[in-house]
Design a protein around this motif. Structure first.
Motif, PDB file in Angstrom:
ATOM      1  N   TRP A 203       5.764  -4.017  -1.763  1.00 12.83           N
ATOM      2  CA  TRP A 203       5.964  -2.585  -2.015  1.00 12.83           C
ATOM      3  C   TRP A 203       6.930  -2.014  -0.979  1.00 12.83           C
ATOM      4  O   TRP A 203       6.842  -2.372   0.184  1.00 12.83           O
ATOM      5  N   PRO A 204       7.889  -1.167  -1.349  1.00 19.88           N
ATOM      6  CA  PRO A 204       8.134  -0.561  -2.658  1.00 19.88           C
ATOM      7  C   PRO A 204       9.204  -1.266  -3.498  1.00 19.88           C
ATOM      8  O   PRO A 204       9.585  -0.770  -4.548  1.00 19.88           O
ATOM      9  N   HIS A 205       9.674  -2.426  -3.019  1.00 24.44           N
ATOM     10  CA  HIS A 205      10.798  -3.085  -3.701  1.00 24.44           C
ATOM     11  C   HIS A 205      10.353  -3.798  -4.973  1.00 24.44           C
ATOM     12  O   HIS A 205      11.122  -3.903  -5.936  1.00 24.44           O
ATOM     13  N   THR A 206       9.128  -4.307  -4.996  1.00 29.11           N
ATOM     14  CA  THR A 206       8.609  -4.961  -6.192  1.00 29.11           C
ATOM     15  C   THR A 206       7.971  -3.931  -7.112  1.00 29.11           C
ATOM     16  O   THR A 206       7.150  -3.115  -6.668  1.00 29.11           O
ATOM     17  N   HIS A 207       8.330  -3.968  -8.372  1.00 29.10           N
ATOM     18  CA  HIS A 207       7.774  -3.016  -9.336  1.00 29.10           C
ATOM     19  C   HIS A 207       6.308  -3.372  -9.614  1.00 29.10           C
ATOM     20  O   HIS A 207       5.988  -4.516  -9.944  1.00 29.10           O
ATOM     21  N   MET A 208       5.418  -2.420  -9.455  1.00 27.95           N
ATOM     22  CA  MET A 208       3.982  -2.644  -9.642  1.00 27.95           C
ATOM     23  C   MET A 208       3.421  -1.597 -10.594  1.00 27.95           C
ATOM     24  O   MET A 208       2.687  -0.690 -10.185  1.00 27.95           O
ATOM     25  N   PRO A 209       3.738  -1.682 -11.880  1.00 28.77           N
ATOM     26  CA  PRO A 209       3.304  -0.649 -12.826  1.00 28.77           C
ATOM     27  C   PRO A 209       1.818  -0.760 -13.147  1.00 28.77           C
ATOM     28  O   PRO A 209       1.210  -1.836 -12.994  1.00 28.77           O
ATOM     29  N   PRO A 210       1.205   0.321 -13.606  1.00 26.08           N
ATOM     30  CA  PRO A 210      -0.187   0.264 -14.071  1.00 26.08           C
ATOM     31  C   PRO A 210      -0.317  -0.758 -15.197  1.00 26.08           C
ATOM     32  O   PRO A 210       0.560  -0.860 -16.053  1.00 26.08           O
TER      33      PRO A 210
END
Length: 432
Positions: free
Chosen positions: A215-222
């Motif tokens: 985080w925050p470079h890797t996308h971690m969507p719900p």
């Protein structure tokens, strides 16, 4: 243990009331208690669970479920006593008892079916307040989701309840002689006790434990916004018990609290969505759900004193402000508050606690006894400031202690694997 044993045979300090409980008030408070418990399990569990990655769904649900069990046991042992014992308290006198209750009610000493709190059985009041004690540490889970050890979470939740939540609840709600109560701080249903307290703890927790890997470079969507919407809907419904139940009676105050709760939630949902639409040219499901929760949080301290107009403005303010704190502020400052516990609960709690002051004044459509809106605003600001400092200092100390004893964070391999498998050896989804 000696103090607990003494408490078992000590008469309650404030259980004596009307000779017969009012059946209508009792029925409403029984329902309210169930509604507030529903806010944690399954409400917060689904709301938070849908926003994390699939590999961490069970861990979040397990944390909420286990907190409900842990806090219940601690509430019986000493929690209710430390929060609501009135022994040694006197209106206008500040002493140790103004900050924390005694152990005269430990193990619920003196609680009988005939014991009364106002017009309801004291057992119902004990249960109602227990549900508040359950949801407050459960809210903090969202700030450190996906990276804290289960053992550390249990230790932190128990210690935080004891040293952060119970004293604040006592200082606000225990009656004449309480520190913040005697100061004149208005908090009908938990703006300071629950939301600012938990939100600040969440900010401290995510700073102490550190960012999720990537985080925050890797996308971690719900992973499942459907769960989140169901959870938010259960929270909205449960909040009627949270706010209207805080009248501790089925009366006009409860009815108005229910109405202003609905108004503020709707206004905040519209406020968040309008700003999001203006900036991003679309309205998101996560946004409208988060906005509604922000409005529910903000109106909580004001629910017993503000009018419909005040609730509308409180909700709109919370929705707009929390959009920016939950989306822009945390990225600008670089803290990884996973599910925006600080950005929504602390900020909306602060907004609501401050605006409770002026909107309680009859000249601004309120139903309180506030003669000077500006003076009450200052009193509310002092209460907010005290709660921020109290929660931040104690949360930091507890987290450092837990880190030294059991360690706060799972290792890199476990975090990559996901807490469902690493901590519980189970999967939320088995699709093969």
């Amino acid at each position: 243990m000696v103090l607990v044993a003494i408490g078992l045979f000590t008469a309650p300090a404030f259980a004596q009331g009307t000779p017969h409980a009012d059946s209508g008030d009792t029925a409403w408070m029984l329902v309210s208690s169930m509604l507030v418990l529903m806010m944690t399990i399954p409400g917060a569990a689904l709301f938070y669970g849908g926003m994390v990655r699939a590999k961490n769904l069970l861990s979040v649900m397990m944390q909420c479920f286990s907190i409900a069990a842990l806090v219940t046991v601690l509430w019986v042992l000493y929690g209710y006593s430390l929060a609501f014992s009135t022994a040694g308290m006197q209106a206008g006198v500040t002493n140790w008892h103004s900050i924390i209750g005694g152990l005269d009610r430990a193990m619920l000493a003196g609680l009988t079916p005939d014991a009364r709190y106002q017009t309801i059985p004291e057992s119902v009041f004990v249960m109602f307040q227990l549900t508040f004690a359950i949801i407050t540490p459960a809210l903090i889970v969202g700030a450190f989701a996906e990276r804290m050890k289960f053992s550390a979470m249990l230790c932190f939740s128990g210690l935080w309840l004891t040293f952060a939540y119970l004293p604040v609840a006592h200082m606000v709600w225990s009656g004449p002689g309480s520190l913040l109560g005697d100061m004149g701080v208005l908090d009908f249903a938990g703006g300071t006790v629950v939301h600012i307290n938990a939100g600040i703890a969440g900010l401290v927790a995510c700073l102490v434990i550190g960012k999720r890997r990537g985080w925050p470079h890797t996308h971690m969507p719900p992973h499942n916004l459907g769960y989140t919407v169901i959870g938010a809907s259960l929270l909205w419904l449960g909040w009627f018990g949270f706010n209207a139940g805080s009248a501790t009676a089925a009366n006009g105050s409860a009815g108005m609290a229910m109405l202003v709760t609905q108004i503020a939630a709707a206004a905040a949902a519209i406020g968040w969505t309008a700003v999001e639409w203006a900036i991003h040219k679309r309205a998101s499901v996560l946004g409208i759900a988060s906005g509604a929760v922000a409005g529910l949080v903000a109106v909580t301290p004001a629910a017993g004193t503000c009018g419909p107009g005040g609730a509308l403005l409180i909700g709109l303010a919370a929705g707009v402000i929390c959009f920016f704190t939950a989306t822009r502020l945390k990225h600008r400052l670089g803290y990884d508050d996973t599910l925006d516990v600080f950005g929504v609960h602390a900020i909306a709690g602060i907004v609501g606690a401050l605006l409770t002051g002026p909107f309680a004044a009859p000249k601004l459509g309120g139903f309180g006894t506030v003669a000077s809106p500006l003076l009450q605003l200052w009193i509310q600001a002092k209460g907010v400031g005290f709660t921020i400092v109290w929660s931040a200092a104690l949360s930091w100390a507890i987290l450092k202690l837990v880190d030294r004893v059991v360690g706060l964070r799972v290792d890199a391999e476990q975090e990559q694997m996901g807490l469902d498998i690493a901590e519980h050896e189970e999967r939320a989804y088995n699709l093969s």
